[in-house]
Design an enzyme around this catalytic site. Structure first.
Site, PDB file in Angstrom:
ATOM      1  N   GLU A  35      31.413  32.582  31.610  1.00  0.00           N
ATOM      2  CA  GLU A  35      31.400  33.886  32.438  1.00  0.00           C
ATOM      3  C   GLU A  35      33.225  34.406  32.318  1.00  0.00           C
ATOM      4  O   GLU A  35      33.580  34.702  33.540  1.00  0.00           O
ATOM      5  CB  GLU A  35      31.021  33.465  33.957  1.00  0.00           C
ATOM      6  CG  GLU A  35      29.739  32.968  34.104  1.00  0.00           C
ATOM      7  CD  GLU A  35      29.262  32.604  35.394  1.00  0.00           C
ATOM      8  OE1 GLU A  35      29.981  32.987  36.170  1.00  0.00           O
ATOM      9  OE2 GLU A  35      28.385  31.879  35.437  1.00  0.00           O
ATOM     10  N   ASP A  85      36.161  36.369  32.420  1.00  0.00           N
ATOM     11  CA  ASP A  85      37.138  37.419  32.887  1.00  0.00           C
ATOM     12  C   ASP A  85      38.378  36.975  33.226  1.00  0.00           C
ATOM     13  O   ASP A  85      38.768  35.935  33.658  1.00  0.00           O
ATOM     14  CB  ASP A  85      36.585  38.211  33.953  1.00  0.00           C
ATOM     15  CG  ASP A  85      35.855  37.651  35.015  1.00  0.00           C
ATOM     16  OD1 ASP A  85      36.162  36.495  35.499  1.00  0.00           O
ATOM     17  OD2 ASP A  85      34.791  38.092  35.525  1.00  0.00           O
ATOM     18  N   HIS A 102      36.790  32.431  35.036  1.00  0.00           N
ATOM     19  CA  HIS A 102      37.032  33.459  35.913  1.00  0.00           C
ATOM     20  C   HIS A 102      38.572  33.137  36.284  1.00  0.00           C
ATOM     21  O   HIS A 102      38.900  32.568  37.253  1.00  0.00           O
ATOM     22  CB  HIS A 102      36.144  33.535  37.188  1.00  0.00           C
ATOM     23  CG  HIS A 102      34.707  33.951  37.222  1.00  0.00           C
ATOM     24  ND1 HIS A 102      34.343  34.772  36.175  1.00  0.00           N
ATOM     25  CD2 HIS A 102      33.610  32.955  37.083  1.00  0.00           C
ATOM     26  CE1 HIS A 102      33.005  34.965  36.283  1.00  0.00           C
ATOM     27  NE2 HIS A 102      32.716  34.009  36.854  1.00  0.00           N
TER      28      HIS A 102
HETATM   29  C1  XIL Z   1      27.890  37.338  39.986  1.00  0.00           C
HETATM   30  C2  XIL Z   1      27.107  38.598  39.545  1.00  0.00           C
HETATM   31  O1  XIL Z   1      28.299  39.084  38.737  1.00  0.00           O
HETATM   32  C3  XIL Z   1      27.265  39.764  40.674  1.00  0.00           C
HETATM   33  O2  XIL Z   1      26.602  40.832  40.118  1.00  0.00           O
HETATM   34  C4  XIL Z   1      26.478  39.005  41.743  1.00  0.00           C
HETATM   35  O3  XIL Z   1      26.573  39.982  42.958  1.00  0.00           O
HETATM   36  C5  XIL Z   1      27.109  37.817  42.318  1.00  0.00           C
HETATM   37  O4  XIL Z   1      26.952  36.846  41.222  1.00  0.00           O
HETATM   38  N1  XIL Z   1      29.418  32.597  39.264  1.00  0.00           N
HETATM   39  C6  XIL Z   1      28.165  32.518  38.675  1.00  0.00           C
HETATM   40  C7  XIL Z   1      27.592  34.085  38.607  1.00  0.00           C
HETATM   41  O5  XIL Z   1      27.630  31.828  38.211  1.00  0.00           O
HETATM   42  O6  XIL Z   1      26.178  34.089  38.400  1.00  0.00           O
HETATM   43  C8  XIL Z   1      28.293  35.053  39.309  1.00  0.00           C
HETATM   44  O7  XIL Z   1      27.598  36.384  39.111  1.00  0.00           O
HETATM   45  C9  XIL Z   1      29.581  34.909  39.379  1.00  0.00           C
HETATM   46  C10 XIL Z   1      30.282  33.657  39.817  1.00  0.00           C
END
Ligand code: XIL
Length: 298
Positions: A234, A236, A205
């Protein structure tokens, strides 16, 4: 190749996305997801609060909607996540000590049994390290004893010996950060003592507070050198710079054990950080410049 999944497959990798069960009726969403991606993570539906809302009573309704959609469309599924301080059901938040430790073990066993042999990668433990110190994050799980992470991994190995077991976290992308070094030292320790761990998930992220740094490639290769797979789980990027996205893809491709990349949503409007416009498709489902940069880099 003309899609992200097919392009990643040229080097034996996958390209995935997070999916929400409540959007499976949105045909623009499912059309893009089905066309472009070959690995699926449930954005929330396999978390602890979703799968064990009452203690000892498992509910896989929404998790299975995503799992079945993925498999029916020829995709694999990453399991996310079994032991985490966040998105715990209320009953778990109120437990401590040996009761919580046993509840964690029972949860891992219950969810992994349901998907036994069906999930290639599980995020067994999520976000267990402190953001600043390089030590463990304070949490109810941590207060059950420092060995809770290895207990989780040993439980998971016994529950599904065919699944690759991952540790997943954010802000472990920058090699110079204490948190990165803390996780690295844990993985090295686990490998040296035979604690079963097969992979590290770098959430990826990236935003103004934790920007992409070119030492990301060193982070990936350093973890891989410990003898684990690495995945970007994840991804972005605030603003979705095409150059940054291409750099990230190239960093993964440079390391043989970087097995795949997952972006955390399909369109900007699907993102948990929609205001950052961080993904590869805009809110109308159009390919962004970052999409083209990723496709060309793969
Ligand atoms: C986030 C989801 O995208 C949201 O919809 C939810 O409200 C909160 O969780 N780290 C992670 C993910 O491991 O599971 C998280 O996902 C984002 C941060």
């Amino acid at each position: 190749a003309s899609t992200l999944g097919a392009a990643a497959a040229q080097s034996g990798r996958y390209f995935g996305t997070a999916i929400s069960a409540n959007k499976l009726g949105d045909s623009q969403y499912t059309t893009i997801a089905n066309r472009e991606f070959n690995m699926i993570t449930a954005e929330n539906e396999m978390k602890i609060d979703a799968t064990e809302p009452n203690q000892g009573q498992f509910n896989f309704t929404n998790a299975d909607r995503i799992y079945n959609w993925a498999v029916q469309n020829g995709k694999q599924v990453r399991g996310h996540t079994l032991a985490w301080y966040s998105q715990q059901p209320g009953w778990m938040q109120s437990l401590s000590g040996s009761a919580l430790r046993q509840a964690m073990i029972n949860h891992i066993n219950g969810v992994m049994a349901h998907y036994k042999g069906k999930i290639p990668y599980w995020d067994v433990v999520n976000e267990a390290f402190d953001d600043n110190t390089g030590g463990r994050r304070d949490s109810n799980l941590q207060r059950t004893g420092n060995d809770w992470i290895e207990v989780a991994f040993r439980t998971a190995r016994a529950a599904d010996p065919d699944a690759k077991l991952c540790y997943n976290d954010y802000n472990i992308d920058n090699w110079t950060w204490a948190k990165t070094q803390g996780v690295y030292n844990m993985v090295r320790d686990f490998k040296s003592r035979g604690v079963p761990i097969d992979c590290v998930g770098l959430q990826g992220h990236f935003n103004s507070g934790s920007a992409y740094n070119s030492n990301f490639r060193t982070t990936i290769s350093s973890f891989a050198a410990l003898g684990v797979d690495v995945a970007i789980t994840e991804l972005d990027v605030e603003g979705a710079s095409a150059t940054t996205y291409a750099n990230i893809v190239n960093d993964c491709l440079a390391v043989a054990r970087c097995v795949g990349i997952t972006v955390w949503g399909v369109r900007d409007s699907d993102s948990w950080r929609s205001y950052q416009n961080p993904l590869l498709f805009d809110g109308n489902g159009n390919k962004k410049a970052a999409y083209t940069a990723v496709l060309n880099a793969l």
